[in-house]
Write an enzyme that holds these catalytic residues in place. Structure first.
Site, PDB file in Angstrom:
ATOM      1  N   CYS A  68       0.742  -1.243   0.000  1.00 10.04           N
ATOM      2  CA  CYS A  68       0.000   0.000   0.000  1.00 10.04           C
ATOM      3  C   CYS A  68       0.779   1.305   0.000  1.00 10.04           C
ATOM      4  O   CYS A  68       1.961   1.339   0.313  1.00 10.04           O
ATOM      5  CB  CYS A  68      -0.955   0.124   1.179  1.00 10.04           C
ATOM      6  SG  CYS A  68      -1.739  -1.376   1.650  1.00 10.04           S
ATOM      7  N   GLY A  70       0.695  -0.384  -5.080  1.00 13.76           N
ATOM      8  CA  GLY A  70      -0.482  -1.244  -4.932  1.00 13.76           C
ATOM      9  C   GLY A  70      -1.473  -1.005  -6.044  1.00 13.76           C
ATOM     10  O   GLY A  70      -1.844   0.142  -6.289  1.00 13.76           O
ATOM     11  N   ASN A  79      -0.458   1.890   5.774  1.00 11.37           N
ATOM     12  CA  ASN A  79       0.565   1.161   5.037  1.00 11.37           C
ATOM     13  C   ASN A  79       1.432   0.444   6.067  1.00 11.37           C
ATOM     14  O   ASN A  79       1.989   1.079   6.943  1.00 11.37           O
ATOM     15  CB  ASN A  79       1.415   2.146   4.221  1.00 11.37           C
ATOM     16  CG  ASN A  79       2.617   1.480   3.555  1.00 11.37           C
ATOM     17  OD1 ASN A  79       3.621   2.122   3.295  1.00 11.37           O
ATOM     18  ND2 ASN A  79       2.521   0.198   3.260  1.00 11.37           N
ATOM     19  N   GLY A  80       1.500  -0.866   5.934  1.00  8.39           N
ATOM     20  CA  GLY A  80       2.303  -1.640   6.874  1.00  8.39           C
ATOM     21  C   GLY A  80       1.612  -2.932   7.238  1.00  8.39           C
ATOM     22  O   GLY A  80       0.753  -3.414   6.499  1.00  8.39           O
ATOM     23  N   TYR A 128      13.821  -2.036  -4.050  1.00  3.06           N
ATOM     24  CA  TYR A 128      12.817  -2.294  -5.081  1.00  3.06           C
ATOM     25  C   TYR A 128      11.581  -1.382  -5.067  1.00  3.06           C
ATOM     26  O   TYR A 128      11.152  -0.909  -6.101  1.00  3.06           O
ATOM     27  CB  TYR A 128      12.335  -3.749  -4.988  1.00  3.06           C
ATOM     28  CG  TYR A 128      11.193  -4.030  -5.933  1.00  3.06           C
ATOM     29  CD1 TYR A 128      11.433  -4.320  -7.267  1.00  3.06           C
ATOM     30  CD2 TYR A 128       9.866  -3.956  -5.506  1.00  3.06           C
ATOM     31  CE1 TYR A 128      10.387  -4.542  -8.156  1.00  3.06           C
ATOM     32  CE2 TYR A 128       8.815  -4.174  -6.398  1.00  3.06           C
ATOM     33  CZ  TYR A 128       9.079  -4.463  -7.709  1.00  3.06           C
ATOM     34  OH  TYR A 128       8.056  -4.668  -8.578  1.00  3.06           O
TER      35      TYR A 128
HETATM   36  P1  AMP Z   1      10.834 -13.911  -8.702  1.00  6.01           P
HETATM   37  O1  AMP Z   1      10.524 -14.099 -10.143  1.00  6.01           O
HETATM   38  O2  AMP Z   1       9.786 -14.535  -7.800  1.00  6.01           O
HETATM   39  O3  AMP Z   1      12.225 -14.337  -8.338  1.00  6.01           O
HETATM   40  O4  AMP Z   1      10.737 -12.353  -8.377  1.00  6.01           O
HETATM   41  C1  AMP Z   1      11.811 -11.475  -8.628  1.00  6.01           C
HETATM   42  C2  AMP Z   1      11.409 -10.416  -9.586  1.00  6.01           C
HETATM   43  O5  AMP Z   1      10.287  -9.733  -9.064  1.00  6.01           O
HETATM   44  C3  AMP Z   1      12.487  -9.384  -9.821  1.00  6.01           C
HETATM   45  O6  AMP Z   1      12.488  -9.060 -11.209  1.00  6.01           O
HETATM   46  C4  AMP Z   1      12.062  -8.168  -9.036  1.00  6.01           C
HETATM   47  O7  AMP Z   1      12.321  -6.955  -9.711  1.00  6.01           O
HETATM   48  C5  AMP Z   1      10.585  -8.364  -8.906  1.00  6.01           C
HETATM   49  N1  AMP Z   1      10.101  -8.023  -7.576  1.00  6.01           N
HETATM   50  C6  AMP Z   1      10.764  -8.008  -6.434  1.00  6.01           C
HETATM   51  N2  AMP Z   1       9.942  -7.626  -5.443  1.00  6.01           N
HETATM   52  C7  AMP Z   1       8.734  -7.414  -6.004  1.00  6.01           C
HETATM   53  C8  AMP Z   1       7.474  -6.986  -5.532  1.00  6.01           C
HETATM   54  N3  AMP Z   1       7.293  -6.707  -4.264  1.00  6.01           N
HETATM   55  N4  AMP Z   1       6.455  -6.867  -6.404  1.00  6.01           N
HETATM   56  C9  AMP Z   1       6.625  -7.163  -7.686  1.00  6.01           C
HETATM   57  N5  AMP Z   1       7.784  -7.561  -8.210  1.00  6.01           N
HETATM   58  C10 AMP Z   1       8.833  -7.678  -7.381  1.00  6.01           C
END
Ligand code: AMP
Length: 450
Positions: free
Chosen positions: A9, A35, A109-110, A249
Site C-alpha cells: 500500500c 499497490g 501502510n504496513g 525495489y
Molecule cells: P521472482 O521471479 O519470484 O524471483 O521475483 C523477482 C522479480 O520480481 C524481480 O524481477 C524483481 O524486480 C521483482 N520483484 C521483487 N519484489 C517485487 C514486488 N514486491 N512486487 C513485484 N515484483 C517484485
C-alpha cells in the site's frame, strides 16, 4: 505485477485545500506502484465524511464526477495490494466507521504483527468485524477507549498495536498522521499552497506541486487542525529500522525516502556490485524496470556499455486465473522480450534488483540464450532474499523463497546462468550510506525487529 511479493500500500493525506480530493487523486496516481488491487479516498467537509473505494487502478476507481462528490478541504487516500484470498471490496481502504465521537476514516501502510491476538481479544469482548484487515482493529480500539478526545484515543489505540504502520486518520474536522517507532514504512510531510500533504513517497509531492518539509518522524503523531500549524506529539522515542527493500525495489527512483534519493542509492548498489563481482562481458543489460538504476551504476563502474536489450510491456493487467507456476511463467513471457539484434553472440551481464522465487530470472536467462546470447551472467543488486517479511511486504512462505533452501551455486544452476552473484549485506549498507543499524534487513538476514 508479481503475485509473490508485494508492498501492501500507499497512503496520502491532504489538509486545508478546497480541492483536497482532487489532489489526493493525483497523489495516489503517483503512488500506484505501491499497490494496484484497490484504491480509495475519504474526504471531510467539516460536517460529514464521504468515501469512495473500489477494486482496480486509481484511474479506474475515480472519475471527475465521482471526485466532485468527495467534498471538503481534507482528504485521505490509499492504494492497496491485497494478499491472497482477501480481495473483497470490504478489504479496500479507507476504512470508515461511525462511533460515539462521530465518523472516522483510516488508511494504513504496513502490517500489524500482533493483529490476530488483538482481534481475538476484541471479538471476545463483543466486537463485530466487517473485514479481514488488521487495520480494522484500530477502529475498535478507538471506539472502546475511554478517553474523551480523539487524539488521546488514537494514542491509546497505537499503544495496543505492534509492527509496521504509517497511518492517516480523518475525523470530521481534523487529520492525524502517525508512524511507528521504527519508521519501517516511509511517510513524509509537505506543503501544498496554503495546505499540507503527507504521503508515502515524495513522488506524490512533485505531481501536485507540493514542497517537501521533512519526514514524519518514527514514533511521531502530527495533528492537522484548521488555521493552525501541524502540531507534533511524540508517542514513542524514535528507534529507526527503515525497510531496506524500499531502496532495493519498492520506492520510485524519483522519490526521496528516509531522507535520500532512491535512484542515487540504487546506482550505488550497481557500482558496488561491479567492484565486488566483476565479469568480462560485452554489454550490461537491466531487467526493466527494477534493475535499471543498478545496471547503469554497474556499467559506469565497469566501463562496459549499457544497453536496454530487454523490453518491457507495460500493459499487462491482472489475470483472473489462479497464480500457478505455469501462469507465472507465461506472465514473465508476456511482460519481457529481448532485442535479438543486440543480444546475438554477445556476453551479457544482466542486472536485476532481487530474486524471490527465481521465476523471473530463470525465464530471462532462457529467453536471452534462445535469442543467441553467448553467456549470461546474472548480477543481483541485493543480498539473497532468505526470509519472509512481517512488516508490510507480502512475501511468500519461506519455502517458496529460492534462496532459503539453495546455495548460490544451486540457484545458478536452477536459473541456467553462466554465473550468478549477489550484493553483500555490507556493500548494500555502504550503498545506502548506513551509519549504524538504522535499517531493517530481516528479509536478507532473518534478524527480525518485532
Ligand atoms: P521472482 O521471479 O519470484 O524471483 O521475483 C523477482 C522479480 O520480481 C524481480 O524481477 C524483481 O524486480 C521483482 N520483484 C521483487 N519484489 C517485487 C514486488 N514486491 N512486487 C513485484 N515484483 C517484485
Amino acid at each position: 505485477m508479481h503475485k509473490s511479493l508485494n508492498e501492501k500500500c500507499a497512503v496520502v493525506g491532504i489538509f486545508g485545500r478546497k480541492d483536497a480530493s482532487n489532489l489526493a487523486f493525483f497523489a495516489l496516481h503517483s503512488l500506484q506502484h505501491r499497490g494496484q488491487e484497490a484504491a480509495g479516498i475519504s474526504s471531510g467537509d467539516g460536517k460529514k465524511l464521504h468515501t469512495i473505494k473500489n477494486r482496480g487502478l486509481v484511474s479506474r476507481v475515480f472519475t471527475e464526477q465521482k471526485l466532485e462528490t468527495l467534498k471538503g478541504s481534507m482528504a485521505i487516500g490509499h492504494t492497496r495490494y491485497s494478499t491472497a484470498g482477501d480481495d473483497s471490496i470490504l478489504d479496500a481502504q479507507p476504512i470508515h466507521a461511525n462511533y460515539d465521537l462521530g465518523q472516522i476514516s483510516i488508511v494504513h501502510n504496513g502490517n500489524l504483527t500482533n493483529a490476530e491476538q488483538v482481534r481475538k481479544e476484541l471479538i471476545d469482548s463483543g466486537a463485530i468485524f466487517q473485514s479481514s484487515m488488521d487495520t480494522e482493529n484500530l477502529i475498535h480500539l478507538i471506539a472502546k477507549s475511554e478517553k474523551r478526545r480523539l487524539k488521546d484515543r488514537i494514542v491509546d489505540a497505537i499503544k495496543r498495536i505492534e509492527g509496521a504502520y504509517s497511518l492517516i486518520f480523518l475525523s470530521r474536522s481534523k487529520m492525524f498522521a502517525v508512524r511507528d517507532r521504527f519508521g519501517f514504512r516511509p511517510m513524509c510531510l509537505g506543503r501544498v499552497g496554503s495546505g499540507y500533504v503527507v504521503a508515502s513517497e515524495t513522488c506524490a509531492f512533485d505531481l501536485i506541486g507540493a514542497t517537501y518539509i521533512r519526514d514524519v518522524e518514527p514514533g511521531e503523531m502530527l495533528v492537522f487542525e484548521k488555521d493552525r500549524e501541524p502540531q507534533s506529539f511524540k508517542i514513542y522515542e524514535p528507534t529507526p529500522k527503515h525497510c531496506i527493500f524500499e531502496y532495493v525495489y519498492f520506492a520510485r527512483p524519483d522519490s526521496e525516502v528516509f531522507g535520500a534519493n532512491v535512484y542515487k542509492y540504487r546506482k550505488n548498489m550497481g557500482r558496488e556490485l561491479s567492484t565486488a563481482k566483476p565479469v568480462e562481458a560485452d554489454m550490461i543489460v537491466p531487467v526493466p524496470d527494477g534493475g535499471v538504476p543498478a545496471a547503469i551504476g554497474y556499467s559506469q563502474q565497469s566501463g562496459i556499455p549499457y544497453e536496454m536489450a530487454i523490453m518491457r510491456n507495460h500493459y499487462i493487467g491482472r489475470t483472473f486465473i489462479e497464480p500457478t507456476q505455469k501462469v507465472r511463467d507465461l506472465k514473465v513471457k508476456m511482460k519481457l522480450s529481448p532485442i535479438v539484434e543486440l543480444i546475438k553472440n554477445k556476453r551479457l551481464v544482466v542486472v536485476d534488483d532481487s530474486i524471490v522465487r527465481g521465476t523471473t530470472c530463470r525465464r530471462i536467462v532462457r529467453m536471452l540464450k534462445d535469442a543467441g546470447a553467448l553467456e549470461v551472467h546474472m548480477r543481483i543488486s541485493s543480498p539473497p532474499t532468505t526470509d519472509p517479511c512481517f512488516y508490510g511486504v507480502d512475501t511468500p512462505d519461506r519455502d517458496k523463497l529460492i534462496a532459503s533452501h539453495m546455495s548460490i551455486e544451486q540457484m545458478c544452476e536452477y536459473i541456467g546462468a553462466d554465473s550468478l552473484a549477489f550484493l553483500s549485506n555490507e556493500a548494500l549498507m555502504r550503498s545506502v550510506k548506513a551509519e549504524g543499524d538504522e535499517y531493517c534487513t530481516a528479509c536478507f538476514t532473518g534478524q527480525y525487529i518485532v
